[in-house]
Design a protein around this motif. Structure first.
Motif, PDB file in Angstrom:
ATOM      1  N   ILE A  52      24.658 -33.624 -31.690  1.00 38.59           N
ATOM      2  CA  ILE A  52      24.549 -34.428 -32.910  1.00 38.59           C
ATOM      3  C   ILE A  52      25.824 -35.225 -33.167  1.00 38.59           C
ATOM      4  O   ILE A  52      25.848 -36.089 -34.047  1.00 38.59           O
ATOM      5  CB  ILE A  52      24.227 -33.563 -34.146  1.00 38.59           C
ATOM      6  CG1 ILE A  52      25.320 -32.529 -34.409  1.00 38.59           C
ATOM      7  CG2 ILE A  52      22.862 -32.915 -34.007  1.00 38.59           C
ATOM      8  CD1 ILE A  52      25.221 -31.890 -35.770  1.00 38.59           C
ATOM      9  N   GLY A  53      26.877 -34.966 -32.406  1.00 44.69           N
ATOM     10  CA  GLY A  53      28.067 -35.785 -32.488  1.00 44.69           C
ATOM     11  C   GLY A  53      27.923 -37.104 -31.754  1.00 44.69           C
ATOM     12  O   GLY A  53      28.822 -37.953 -31.806  1.00 44.69           O
ATOM     13  N   ASN A  54      26.812 -37.293 -31.087  1.00 45.01           N
ATOM     14  CA  ASN A  54      26.533 -38.520 -30.351  1.00 45.01           C
ATOM     15  C   ASN A  54      25.756 -39.464 -31.262  1.00 45.01           C
ATOM     16  O   ASN A  54      24.536 -39.343 -31.419  1.00 45.01           O
ATOM     17  CB  ASN A  54      25.731 -38.196 -29.090  1.00 45.01           C
ATOM     18  CG  ASN A  54      25.474 -39.401 -28.219  1.00 45.01           C
ATOM     19  OD1 ASN A  54      25.498 -40.539 -28.675  1.00 45.01           O
ATOM     20  ND2 ASN A  54      25.201 -39.153 -26.947  1.00 45.01           N
ATOM     21  N   ALA A  55      26.448 -40.417 -31.863  1.00 43.62           N
ATOM     22  CA  ALA A  55      25.816 -41.319 -32.818  1.00 43.62           C
ATOM     23  C   ALA A  55      24.738 -42.172 -32.162  1.00 43.62           C
ATOM     24  O   ALA A  55      23.726 -42.501 -32.793  1.00 43.62           O
ATOM     25  CB  ALA A  55      26.871 -42.207 -33.477  1.00 43.62           C
ATOM     26  N   ASP A  56      24.931 -42.530 -30.892  1.00 39.18           N
ATOM     27  CA  ASP A  56      23.921 -43.331 -30.189  1.00 39.18           C
ATOM     28  C   ASP A  56      22.623 -42.543 -30.024  1.00 39.18           C
ATOM     29  O   ASP A  56      21.527 -43.092 -30.187  1.00 39.18           O
ATOM     30  CB  ASP A  56      24.442 -43.764 -28.821  1.00 39.18           C
ATOM     31  CG  ASP A  56      25.559 -44.796 -28.916  1.00 39.18           C
ATOM     32  OD1 ASP A  56      25.644 -45.487 -29.955  1.00 39.18           O
ATOM     33  OD2 ASP A  56      26.342 -44.901 -27.954  1.00 39.18           O
ATOM     34  N   ILE A  61      16.996 -41.302 -31.835  1.00 44.80           N
ATOM     35  CA  ILE A  61      16.019 -40.397 -32.457  1.00 44.80           C
ATOM     36  C   ILE A  61      15.428 -41.031 -33.710  1.00 44.80           C
ATOM     37  O   ILE A  61      14.205 -40.998 -33.928  1.00 44.80           O
ATOM     38  CB  ILE A  61      16.689 -39.053 -32.795  1.00 44.80           C
ATOM     39  CG1 ILE A  61      17.063 -38.300 -31.508  1.00 44.80           C
ATOM     40  CG2 ILE A  61      15.771 -38.195 -33.661  1.00 44.80           C
ATOM     41  CD1 ILE A  61      17.919 -37.072 -31.745  1.00 44.80           C
ATOM     42  N   PHE A  62      16.274 -41.622 -34.527  1.00 47.11           N
ATOM     43  CA  PHE A  62      15.796 -42.206 -35.776  1.00 47.11           C
ATOM     44  C   PHE A  62      14.966 -43.467 -35.521  1.00 47.11           C
ATOM     45  O   PHE A  62      14.066 -43.793 -36.311  1.00 47.11           O
ATOM     46  CB  PHE A  62      16.971 -42.517 -36.704  1.00 47.11           C
ATOM     47  CG  PHE A  62      17.712 -41.291 -37.166  1.00 47.11           C
ATOM     48  CD1 PHE A  62      17.067 -40.069 -37.289  1.00 47.11           C
ATOM     49  CD2 PHE A  62      19.059 -41.351 -37.484  1.00 47.11           C
ATOM     50  CE1 PHE A  62      17.747 -38.939 -37.712  1.00 47.11           C
ATOM     51  CE2 PHE A  62      19.752 -40.225 -37.915  1.00 47.11           C
ATOM     52  CZ  PHE A  62      19.086 -39.015 -38.025  1.00 47.11           C
ATOM     53  N   ILE A  70      15.910 -33.872 -42.758  1.00 47.60           N
ATOM     54  CA  ILE A  70      16.644 -33.190 -41.699  1.00 47.60           C
ATOM     55  C   ILE A  70      16.915 -31.752 -42.133  1.00 47.60           C
ATOM     56  O   ILE A  70      17.347 -31.506 -43.264  1.00 47.60           O
ATOM     57  CB  ILE A  70      17.987 -33.892 -41.415  1.00 47.60           C
ATOM     58  CG1 ILE A  70      17.745 -35.334 -40.956  1.00 47.60           C
ATOM     59  CG2 ILE A  70      18.801 -33.119 -40.378  1.00 47.60           C
ATOM     60  CD1 ILE A  70      19.018 -36.177 -40.925  1.00 47.60           C
ATOM     61  N   ILE A  71      16.638 -30.808 -41.244  1.00 46.11           N
ATOM     62  CA  ILE A  71      17.065 -29.424 -41.437  1.00 46.11           C
ATOM     63  C   ILE A  71      18.194 -29.192 -40.443  1.00 46.11           C
ATOM     64  O   ILE A  71      17.970 -29.124 -39.233  1.00 46.11           O
ATOM     65  CB  ILE A  71      15.909 -28.429 -41.235  1.00 46.11           C
ATOM     66  CG1 ILE A  71      14.807 -28.713 -42.260  1.00 46.11           C
ATOM     67  CG2 ILE A  71      16.408 -26.984 -41.367  1.00 46.11           C
ATOM     68  CD1 ILE A  71      13.594 -27.801 -42.142  1.00 46.11           C
ATOM     69  N   HIS A  72      19.403 -29.115 -40.950  1.00 43.94           N
ATOM     70  CA  HIS A  72      20.611 -29.139 -40.121  1.00 43.94           C
ATOM     71  C   HIS A  72      21.103 -27.714 -39.861  1.00 43.94           C
ATOM     72  O   HIS A  72      21.783 -27.111 -40.690  1.00 43.94           O
ATOM     73  CB  HIS A  72      21.686 -29.975 -40.810  1.00 43.94           C
ATOM     74  CG  HIS A  72      22.983 -30.062 -40.076  1.00 43.94           C
ATOM     75  ND1 HIS A  72      23.084 -29.914 -38.707  1.00 43.94           N
ATOM     76  CD2 HIS A  72      24.255 -30.276 -40.528  1.00 43.94           C
ATOM     77  CE1 HIS A  72      24.350 -30.040 -38.353  1.00 43.94           C
ATOM     78  NE2 HIS A  72      25.072 -30.253 -39.437  1.00 43.94           N
ATOM     79  N   LEU A 101      25.478 -37.150 -41.071  1.00 47.24           N
ATOM     80  CA  LEU A 101      25.273 -37.720 -42.405  1.00 47.24           C
ATOM     81  C   LEU A 101      25.378 -39.239 -42.377  1.00 47.24           C
ATOM     82  O   LEU A 101      24.569 -39.948 -42.999  1.00 47.24           O
ATOM     83  CB  LEU A 101      26.299 -37.147 -43.387  1.00 47.24           C
ATOM     84  CG  LEU A 101      26.070 -35.712 -43.838  1.00 47.24           C
ATOM     85  CD1 LEU A 101      27.241 -35.234 -44.688  1.00 47.24           C
ATOM     86  CD2 LEU A 101      24.775 -35.594 -44.624  1.00 47.24           C
ATOM     87  N   SER A 102      26.351 -39.744 -41.660  1.00 51.39           N
ATOM     88  CA  SER A 102      26.535 -41.189 -41.564  1.00 51.39           C
ATOM     89  C   SER A 102      25.307 -41.845 -40.944  1.00 51.39           C
ATOM     90  O   SER A 102      24.808 -42.873 -41.431  1.00 51.39           O
ATOM     91  CB  SER A 102      27.787 -41.498 -40.736  1.00 51.39           C
ATOM     92  OG  SER A 102      27.973 -42.895 -40.601  1.00 51.39           O
ATOM     93  N   ALA A 103      24.795 -41.246 -39.868  1.00 54.51           N
ATOM     94  CA  ALA A 103      23.614 -41.799 -39.201  1.00 54.51           C
ATOM     95  C   ALA A 103      22.381 -41.703 -40.097  1.00 54.51           C
ATOM     96  O   ALA A 103      21.543 -42.615 -40.119  1.00 54.51           O
ATOM     97  CB  ALA A 103      23.371 -41.066 -37.885  1.00 54.51           C
ATOM     98  N   ALA A 104      22.264 -40.602 -40.848  1.00 56.76           N
ATOM     99  CA  ALA A 104      21.116 -40.431 -41.739  1.00 56.76           C
ATOM    100  C   ALA A 104      21.125 -41.469 -42.852  1.00 56.76           C
ATOM    101  O   ALA A 104      20.080 -42.071 -43.165  1.00 56.76           O
ATOM    102  CB  ALA A 104      21.120 -39.016 -42.326  1.00 56.76           C
ATOM    103  N   ILE A 105      22.278 -41.690 -43.456  1.00 61.08           N
ATOM    104  CA  ILE A 105      22.384 -42.681 -44.525  1.00 61.08           C
ATOM    105  C   ILE A 105      22.058 -44.067 -43.981  1.00 61.08           C
ATOM    106  O   ILE A 105      21.329 -44.859 -44.599  1.00 61.08           O
ATOM    107  CB  ILE A 105      23.790 -42.653 -45.147  1.00 61.08           C
ATOM    108  CG1 ILE A 105      24.034 -41.307 -45.853  1.00 61.08           C
ATOM    109  CG2 ILE A 105      23.974 -43.810 -46.116  1.00 61.08           C
ATOM    110  CD1 ILE A 105      23.059 -40.977 -46.951  1.00 61.08           C
ATOM    111  N   LYS A 106      22.575 -44.381 -42.801  1.00 57.22           N
ATOM    112  CA  LYS A 106      22.305 -45.680 -42.172  1.00 57.22           C
ATOM    113  C   LYS A 106      20.820 -45.872 -41.919  1.00 57.22           C
ATOM    114  O   LYS A 106      20.292 -46.986 -42.057  1.00 57.22           O
ATOM    115  CB  LYS A 106      23.081 -45.779 -40.858  1.00 57.22           C
ATOM    116  CG  LYS A 106      22.939 -47.112 -40.144  1.00 57.22           C
ATOM    117  CD  LYS A 106      23.781 -47.146 -38.871  1.00 57.22           C
ATOM    118  CE  LYS A 106      23.608 -48.472 -38.143  1.00 57.22           C
ATOM    119  NZ  LYS A 106      24.440 -48.518 -36.885  1.00 57.22           N
ATOM    120  N   ALA A 107      20.126 -44.778 -41.560  1.00 59.70           N
ATOM    121  CA  ALA A 107      18.689 -44.858 -41.270  1.00 59.70           C
ATOM    122  C   ALA A 107      17.819 -44.733 -42.519  1.00 59.70           C
ATOM    123  O   ALA A 107      16.593 -44.798 -42.431  1.00 59.70           O
ATOM    124  CB  ALA A 107      18.315 -43.764 -40.271  1.00 59.70           C
ATOM    125  N   GLY A 108      18.436 -44.515 -43.675  1.00 61.00           N
ATOM    126  CA  GLY A 108      17.681 -44.398 -44.914  1.00 61.00           C
ATOM    127  C   GLY A 108      17.010 -43.058 -45.117  1.00 61.00           C
ATOM    128  O   GLY A 108      16.028 -42.954 -45.857  1.00 61.00           O
TER     129      GLY A 108
END
Length: 339
Positions: A52-56, A61-62, A70-72, A101-108
């Motif tokens: 999950i540290g891989n932002a790409d 996935i998103f 997300i269940i983290h 969190l950053s990726a989730a916010i970016k994906a809405g």
């Protein structure tokens, strides 16, 4: 829409995936398989191998899945290891949570359930169930990494259209009631698993650390929660967020503690086999009494645990451990040409 489970190939994660599928949910899993197992992931779930540290990878996935929440669960969880290698814990537990969190916010994506821990409290000052309002005084990098993640969740919720539930686990044990998955990690340190391994001859003995605590039998008292009830708390948290419920932090435990010796007695009774027990001095940082006050989870999430019985927890754990031993013996026989 789908639910993304991070760490879905691990102990708790694999149970979470099965519970979601049983409830008719669409499930996506991401796991780097550092401690989890690909075979533990239910075949109906869509699986991504990676960190999950891989932002790409998260972006992929998103983009490929319509994720509702997300269940983290992805995390490193061994306390002594966190002391000897703290930076890896801050990277995996805290740094990677920031990336997620950053990726989730970016994906809405605006809903997340977070796997936290009773380790955020450190050693309770008094021998009574601990509330969520107790001071956060973690005594190791593992607990501290979770506190830092909780703070990030809080601040993210203040700044964005984002809500979360952070569940502080106490001592999780047991296995799937249908026998589909269980605690399979090598060299696990969980007392019930260790004791079940000893009962099956997979370990020579069980070590009891400290017999001079101010408890009825001198050994440490902990709140053991069946993994099925813990997973149900996540299901309740998901429905809470779907209803528009506010962000919250809640303990997950039964409010009933059992001592180390009581656990060993239960394993011996359930297995029908005596345990070889070694006694050693206390370990640094071990508390005498750690039990949850889970009133918030019951009242705000509507959580109603159904397996709050030590023997019942041990029965499922022992059955799973026996299956692992049987499977291992079968694989050895196959490799040797005996089958």
């Amino acid at each position: 829409m789908a639910i993304l489970v991070t760490g879905g190939a691990g102990y708790i994660g694999s149970h979470m995936v099965w519970a979601l599928l049983d409830a008719g949910q669409d499930v996506v899993v991401v796991d780097r398989l550092s401690t989890g197992f690909r075979w533990a992931v239910a075949p109906e779930a869509r699986f991504y191998l990676g960190d999950i540290g891989n932002a790409d990878l998260l972006g992929q996935i998103f983009a490929e899945n319509e994720i509702e929440a997300i269940i983290h669960l992805a995390a490193s969880v061994v306390v002594p290891e966190s002391v000897s290698n703290p930076l890896s814990y801050y990277e995996n537990n805290t740094g990677n949570t920031r990336i997620l969190l950053s990726a989730a916010i970016k994906a809405g994506i605006g809903k997340l359930i977070f796997s936290s821990t009773a380790a955020v409290y450190g050693t309770p000052a008094v021998a009574e169930p601990v509330k969520e309002t107790a001071p956060l005084l973690p005594e190791n990098p593992y607990g501290q990494s979770k506190v830092m993640s909780e703070l990030m969740l809080r601040d993210t919720a203040h700044a964005h259209d984002f809500r979360y539930v952070a569940l502080r686990y106490f001592n999780v044990a047991g296995a799937d009631l249908k026998g589909r998955t269980g605690q399979s990690t090598d060299r696990a340190t969980h007392l019930i698993k260790v004791a079940c391994e000893a009962a099956l001859g997979k370990r020579p003995s069980v070590t009891v650390y400290g017999t001079d605590y101010p408890t009825p039998d001198g050994t440490g008292v902990r709140d053991y929660i069946h993994v099925a009830d813990l997973v149900e708390a996540h299901m309740c948290a998901l429905e809470h967020l779907r209803r528009g419920g506010a962000s919250l932090v809640a303990n997950c435990g039964y409010g009933q503690g059992y001592s180390v010796l009581e656990v060993l007695d239960s394993v011996a009774k359930v297995s029908g086999r005596p345990l070889s027990v070694d006694y050693a001095s206390r370990r640094a940082g071990d508390a005498a009494f750690v039990v949850a006050d889970a009133t918030l989870a019951r009242e705000l999430l509507g959580w109603e645990p159904r397996h709050a019985d030590l023997d019942a927890i041990v029965e499922t754990a022992f059955a799973w451990e026996a299956r692992l031993k049987q499977d291992a013996a079968h694989h050895i026989a196959v490799r040797a040409g005996g089958l």
